[in-house]
Write a protein that holds these residues in place. Structure first.
Motif, PDB file in Angstrom:
ATOM      1  N   ASP A 155      34.273   1.166  -9.683  1.00 28.66           N
ATOM      2  CA  ASP A 155      33.197   1.114  -8.692  1.00 28.66           C
ATOM      3  C   ASP A 155      31.948   0.426  -9.233  1.00 28.66           C
ATOM      4  O   ASP A 155      31.048   0.077  -8.453  1.00 28.66           O
ATOM      5  N   ASP A 156      31.872   0.237 -10.546  1.00 30.95           N
ATOM      6  CA  ASP A 156      30.724  -0.447 -11.139  1.00 30.95           C
ATOM      7  C   ASP A 156      30.820  -1.965 -11.022  1.00 30.95           C
ATOM      8  O   ASP A 156      29.853  -2.671 -11.342  1.00 30.95           O
TER       9      ASP A 156
ATOM     10  N   ARG B 283      34.462 -10.703  -7.636  1.00 25.52           N
ATOM     11  CA  ARG B 283      34.073  -9.378  -8.097  1.00 25.52           C
ATOM     12  C   ARG B 283      34.155  -9.369  -9.621  1.00 25.52           C
ATOM     13  O   ARG B 283      35.152  -9.805 -10.207  1.00 25.52           O
TER      14      ARG B 283
ATOM     15  N   ASP C 215      33.623   2.260 -14.780  1.00 26.43           N
ATOM     16  CA  ASP C 215      34.373   2.650 -13.588  1.00 26.43           C
ATOM     17  C   ASP C 215      34.569   1.436 -12.689  1.00 26.43           C
ATOM     18  O   ASP C 215      33.661   0.605 -12.553  1.00 26.43           O
TER      19      ASP C 215
END
Length: 406
Positions: free
Chosen positions: A361-362, A374, A359
């Motif tokens: 968000d991971d 990121r 995901d």
């Protein structure tokens, strides 16, 4: 639920342990992920505690080296290109292995699998520029040891929440172990040693009865212009884990990616390995083969030999696990094929399966040589699977439990 993300995660972990109790191999009290979508659910009846030892959670995770193993040999001259070696080394550094291993460890602490299979467990060392074709690797200065980074972070995560449980390294297969000359800007020269391993981690509240490791008989290799033979060896690591009356064998492996023929030969050898084991067998790893399409031949050899795909047994979701960008900085997921699998043989019943690290968000914030970025924790998603393993009939206690409680 109120509280910070860390507080919520801590409560969730404690709840799992309280529900499961000490000494069990992991139990899912409610359907989740792919299992819920498929309509197949773990047993949640009031008597489930009598059968806890039969429920097992396992996981597989390719840690992601952060660079391709290939591309630094000039195909025309069959010589190693030191500038390309240097570039690959810098690529690994740019993916912030310590931060990525910490993120993967956090996910494992959330899931608390009984056994974990790890691939691309790299160890990178640096040494003086004394490379000579065919000589033994001798670089000793540690740059990154993915296994040490992961296990240290995992121990810290578990200690943080006062868990009376940890993980131990049960089995290790050493695959590639080669040293290459690197040349950077301003005539900077040194040697880089890359060691690649597959590793089995077992939760330390479970007994390990037997371990083994091996190298496949056929591997990708090349002879360079100076006579050096470079072999990208692949192998397997296994552990037989003892539950109450229901021991099972867990195998982790990473099959060849560069050659279809060699990958199929390794799959045949892996199938034979599983066939020779008594009782339940679980194979978890990056098999570099898909259920369908032009990379399916090795998969078919495994399933034709009697190994069942746990993911396919519980869901029709394609569940891609590979692959994010080489530097793992892509914003949108590029996962497109499912090559990371949990397969089973013998008396094993699939209950649930889901991906981890898939995901957006991971993604994590990490400091790299070129600044804050990121990143995905790995270029592969992981797979967590819950199964039921059957007890041996000669042990009367588990058999009586099943007769009394279903």
């Amino acid at each position: 639920m109120v509280g910070s993300p860390d507080e919520r995660r801590g409560v969730r972990r404690r709840s799992v342990l309280r529900a499961a109790g000490a000494g069990v191999a992991g139990f899912v009290p409610a359907a989740s992920g792919a299992a819920a979508a498929s309509g197949r659910q773990p047993d949640t009846s009031a008597d489930w505690s009598a059968r806890l030892p039969q429920h097992v959670r396992v996981a597989t995770r390719n840690l992601g080296l952060g660079a391709r193993l290939y591309g630094f040999v000039d195909t025309d001259t069959l010589r190693i290109d030191p500038e390309q070696v240097y570039e690959r080394y810098q690529q690994v550094r740019s993916t912030a292995p310590p931060a990525r291993m910490a993120a993967i460890a956090s996910g494992l602490a959330d899931d608390l699998p009984a056994v974990v299979g790890l691939q691309e467990v790299a160890r990178i060392r640096r040494g003086p520029n004394d490379y000579a074709g065919g000589s033994e690797p001798n670089a000793r200065r540690e740059v990154y040891d993915f296994l040490d980074l992961l296990t240290t972070a995992l121990e810290s995560e578990l200690d943080r929440y006062d868990f009376d449980v940890g993980y131990r390294v049960a089995a290790v297969s050493q695959n590639l172990d080669e040293e290459f000359p690197a040349e950077g800007p301003d005539d900077e020269r040194f040697d880089i040693r890359l060691t690649d391993r597959d590793v089995v981690l077992v939760r330390d509240d479970l007994a390990v009865r037997r371990t083994d490791d091996g190298t496949y008989g056929l591997n990708v290799s090349a002879t360079l212009e100076d006579g050096t033979r470079v072999s990208v060896k692949r192998g397997y690591a296994l552990a037989t884990v003892e539950l109450e009356g229901a021991p099972f064998t867990f195998v982790t492996t990473h099959l060849a990616v560069a050659s279809r023929i060699i990958r199929e030969a390794q799959a045949e050898e892996l199938a034979g390995l599983a066939e020779r084991r008594d009782g339940p067998v679980l194979v978890a790893g990056d098999l570099n083969t898909t259920p369908e399409g032009d990379r399916s031949a090795a998969y078919e050899r495994l399933t034709d030999a009697g190994l069942e795909d746990v993911w396919a047994a519980v869901t029709d979701d394609p569940g891609p696990t590979c692959c994010q960008g080489e530097l793992m900085r892509n914003e949108r997921s590029r996962l497109g094929i499912r090559v990371d699998h949990v397969l089973s043989a013998g008396p094993v019943v699939p209950l649930a399966a889901r991906r981890t690290g898939a995901d957006p968000d991971d993604r994590i914030e990490a400091t790299t040589p070129d600044g804050e970025v990121r990143l995905w924790p790995s270029d592969h998603a992981g797979v967590v699977a819950d199964v039921r393993v059957e007890p041996r009939t000669r042990d009367p206690v588990p058999v009586l439990r099943r007769l009394l409680f279903g």
